[in-house]
Scaffold this active site. Sequence first.
Site, short mmCIF file in Angstrom:
data_model
loop_
_atom_site.label_atom_id
_atom_site.label_comp_id
_atom_site.label_asym_id
_atom_site.label_seq_id
_atom_site.Cartn_x
_atom_site.Cartn_y
_atom_site.Cartn_z
N ARG A 102 0.82 -1.21 0.00
CA ARG A 102 0.00 0.00 0.00
C ARG A 102 0.85 1.26 0.00
NH1 ARG A 102 -3.99 -0.06 -2.38
NH2 ARG A 102 -3.04 1.72 -3.39
N LYS A 137 2.73 24.09 -0.92
CA LYS A 137 1.37 23.56 -0.94
C LYS A 137 1.42 22.05 -1.20
CE LYS A 137 -0.55 27.99 -2.43
NZ LYS A 137 -1.20 28.75 -3.50
N LYS A 169 6.11 37.60 2.49
CA LYS A 169 4.88 37.69 1.70
C LYS A 169 4.00 38.81 2.25
CE LYS A 169 3.41 34.12 -0.37
NZ LYS A 169 2.70 32.87 -0.74
N GLU A 202 7.74 39.47 -1.74
CA GLU A 202 6.57 39.51 -2.62
C GLU A 202 6.17 40.94 -2.91
OE1 GLU A 202 2.01 38.74 -1.76
OE2 GLU A 202 3.09 36.84 -1.86
N ASP A 224 3.46 38.93 -7.76
CA ASP A 224 2.27 38.15 -7.43
C ASP A 224 1.00 38.72 -8.06
OD1 ASP A 224 1.04 35.97 -5.94
OD2 ASP A 224 0.13 37.54 -4.71
#
Length: 285
Positions: A102, A137, A169, A202, A224
């Site tokens: 698995r 992410k 950021k 950013e 951005d």
Amino acid sequence: MISEKQFNNELQLIIHNAIREDVGDGDHSSLACIPASATGKAKLIVKEDGIIAGVAFAKMIFEYVDSNLKVETFITDGTPVKKGDVVFHVSGSSQAILKSERLVLNSMQRMSAIATKTKSYVDLLEGTKTQILDTRKTTPGFRACEKWAVKIGGGENHRFALYDMIMLKDNHIDFAGGITLAINKTKAYLKENNLDLKIIVEARDLDEIKEILESEGIYRILIDNLNFEDTKKAVALIGDQCQTESSGNINENTIRSYAECGVDFISSGALTHSIYNMDLSLKAF
């Protein structure tokens, strides 16, 4: 970026925790009906076209579960595959193969999907100077494998985590009281703590880019959510003072146009957070 030793430690932690989670005090299904002395063979079968990834990681899993398992590899990481291809054979203890099954499949299915997605983005950027980057992410606890898969697909890794690079950021900037204050505080912090970390800042508009450029020692500016026209202006403003990176809602339909604006990098969370596992199967034979 983290060292090779740190990266390998992360991989071992992933395997250890996944086996702990999945096996617990024993694979009772196998223990109940398969003798400890039984041996067998299984093959990894591809069930849809894509880029295979996780072969080397599968070997690490088999080694961790039972170092006597033998793997015969026919297709290596990063290779295009089609439905019906056999990637490897594994032979040895039947119980050990089933205990590994698995985790091998879960890992390889996700890694192959990420590598396939990354390769599609790399192909869209062909002929430009722009490289595709991943982000943070990622799936909690599985980041090292997902970033490895991005590399297998031809992409590049962004920072690994919060500790190996500074990225200021929008929220950092707002909480710190502004761009210049955030940069100055960061430089003071790095000096006080004897840290050698690259700084990315950013920018949400051209005025913020101008303000960032007033500070020295910035490694890269993250442009951005700017449109194509403003991205071109941003690249012209920045020149060769530092690297440039575009991010924010960039997809298959827009990535080429952003690259043609002249940015050095495009970062995309979609490489890891918006993919469907590639269909693979491990079958006894």
